[in-house]
Design an enzyme around this catalytic site. Structure first.
Site, PDB file in Angstrom:
ATOM      1  N   LEU A 124      -2.470 -28.204  -6.972  1.00 12.62           N
ATOM      2  CA  LEU A 124      -1.819 -28.859  -5.837  1.00 12.62           C
ATOM      3  C   LEU A 124      -1.557 -27.879  -4.702  1.00 12.62           C
ATOM      4  O   LEU A 124      -1.941 -28.107  -3.564  1.00 12.62           O
ATOM      5  CB  LEU A 124      -0.509 -29.507  -6.289  1.00 12.62           C
ATOM      6  N   PRO A 127      -2.864 -22.317   0.260  1.00 17.92           N
ATOM      7  CA  PRO A 127      -2.343 -21.189   1.049  1.00 17.92           C
ATOM      8  C   PRO A 127      -1.338 -21.621   2.123  1.00 17.92           C
ATOM      9  O   PRO A 127      -0.382 -20.904   2.416  1.00 17.92           O
ATOM     10  CB  PRO A 127      -3.613 -20.589   1.678  1.00 17.92           C
ATOM     11  N   ALA A 129       0.100 -24.869   2.099  1.00 18.92           N
ATOM     12  CA  ALA A 129       0.806 -26.071   1.626  1.00 18.92           C
ATOM     13  C   ALA A 129       1.420 -25.765   0.267  1.00 18.92           C
ATOM     14  O   ALA A 129       0.770 -25.877  -0.764  1.00 18.92           O
ATOM     15  CB  ALA A 129      -0.143 -27.261   1.526  1.00 18.92           C
ATOM     16  N   GLU A 364       6.929 -25.561  -9.421  1.00 16.61           N
ATOM     17  CA  GLU A 364       7.231 -26.987  -9.591  1.00 16.61           C
ATOM     18  C   GLU A 364       8.399 -27.424  -8.710  1.00 16.61           C
ATOM     19  O   GLU A 364       9.223 -28.247  -9.074  1.00 16.61           O
ATOM     20  CB  GLU A 364       7.457 -27.321 -11.068  1.00 16.61           C
ATOM     21  N   SER A 367      14.079 -24.040  -5.601  1.00 12.34           N
ATOM     22  CA  SER A 367      15.468 -24.512  -5.652  1.00 12.34           C
ATOM     23  C   SER A 367      15.837 -25.270  -4.384  1.00 12.34           C
ATOM     24  O   SER A 367      16.566 -26.263  -4.419  1.00 12.34           O
ATOM     25  CB  SER A 367      16.421 -23.329  -5.856  1.00 12.34           C
TER      26      SER A 367
END
Length: 383
Positions: A124, A127, A129, A364, A367
């Site tokens: 996903l 560079p 995004a 993922e 924070s």
């Protein structure tokens, strides 16, 4: 939700023994060599660890999320690199197929992912995004009954070992946001797909990441997950809701091990003719760590139960991932402080864990992204 408590208990006890007798003794070697021995990976296959979350009809163990979390809490008391090797098959590398794949896609990939015969990878990030995943630039241009993919994916976990990549690409350039994105299953060896060099990371040596490069990579239209164009970003978000809860459990497991290392050191280490564990400031750090681990564990298990009841856990998974990933870094920092100079020396596991766990606040969803998700969901609820 626990379907069969006695069976789960047997598995948890088996994993506990495996962690103690096999994984922990190999931690330093894996880190030094930047590689997990093949015999360890084979043993993980035999235990079914690659297929924890894959349904039984596709040869996985078909654990509920609560059951999976209980196993992960034990497994991750060894170095995070061992979980990393199975992590994409249990999580982001397979979940898109489990959740939204066609029956043909499930039959083709899931049994091999469950057995560990192949490794899945989730491509996903790009560079330009990362946190703003909806701005990705990788393109997928339709050409007859195929699509031609072009773009670069960055920091892709397990890409060097992967046999199948879930690649997110923009199929509709006229839609600038999430709606123009589709998810493709791209096999290793597909012409036009290549890999960059293995990245040299701060920690988690033994787990590998690299770029995935797509240069006129031609795939059939049937490679779109679910064979539905334009819903790839929705698939990604559904995957991440579950996998963030999993990562939060990984953090709790790692924090539990770190605290155990710090506690044992504090009991054994003597200053001023008594164990440093007798000093109240040391006790305060130990107590704070214990309380935060307990809080994170409760959050993760409660979120898993809600998921198993088919409830929306977007807010809860982000809360769990945010709190647990920040928590494990605080616990690691206190552990280094408790060990003093020894905590900065590579002979001690605490030094390695200190570097290893820093990643959990980044991948993922950072924070800060979790904070945005939580706040936006709160605002939406009262709007």
């Amino acid at each position: 939700m626990i379907k069969d408590e006695s069976t789960l208990n047997v598995m948890v006890e088996t994993v506990q023994k495996f962690v103690k007798e096999r994984l922990i003794p190999f931690e330093e070697q894996c880190s030094e060599n930047d590689e997990i021995p093949h015999e360890i990976i084979d043993e993980m296959r035999e235990l079914g660890l690659f297929g924890l979350s894959i349904p039984e009809e596709y040869d996985g163990l078909g654990l509920t999320l609560e059951e999976e979390i209980n196993v992960v809490l034990e497994l991750c008391q060894a170095s995070p690199i061992f979980r990393s090797v199975i992590g994409t098959n249990v999580g982001i590398g397979a979940l898109g197929i489990v959740i939204d794949g066609t029956e043909e896609q499930k039959k083709k990939y899931l049994p091999k992912l469950a057995s560990g015969e192949i490794i899945g990878s989730f491509a996903l990030t790009e560079p330009d995004a990362g946190s703003d995943a909806a701005s990705l630039r990788t393109s997928a241009v339709k050409d007859g009954d195929h699509y031609v993919l072009n773009g670069t994916k960055r920091f892709i976990t397990n890409a060097p070992e992967a046999s199948v990549f879930t690649v997110f690409a923009r199929t509709n350039p006229d839609i600038k946001g999430a709606g123009g994105i589709s998810a493709f299953l791209v096999d290793k060896g597909t012409p036009g797909l290549s890999l960059g060099r293995n990245e040299k990371k701060m920690g988690q040596w033994g787990g590998h990441v690299c770029d995935v490069i797509l240069d006129n990579c031609r795939v059939p239209a049937s490679a779109i997950i679910g064979e539905k164009e334009g819903v790839g970003f929705k698939t990604a978000m559904k995957v991440l809701d579950k996998s963030r809860t999993h990562i939060a459990a990984v953090c709790v497991g790692a924090a539990t091990r770190i605290l155990d290392e710090a506690l044992r050191y504090a009991v054994d280490r003597k200053q001023f003719n008594k164990p440093i564990a007798d000093f109240q400031l040391i006790q305060a750090m130990l107590a704070d760590s214990k309380a935060e681990i307990y809080a994170a564990r409760c959050m993760v298990l409660e979120t898993a139960r809600k998921y198993d009841l088919k409830k929306n856990i977007s807010t809860e998974s982000s809360c769990s991932k945010l709190f647990a990933s920040e928590m494990v870094c605080r616990v690691a920092d206190r552990a280094v402080q408790i060990l003093g100079g020894s905590g900065y020396i590579r002979d001690y596991a605490v030094e390695r864990f200190y570097r290893d766990v820093r990643l959990f606040r980044l991948y993922e969803g950072t924070s800060q992204i979790q904070q945005l998700i939580i706040a936006r969901n709160m605002i939406k609820d009262v709007s």
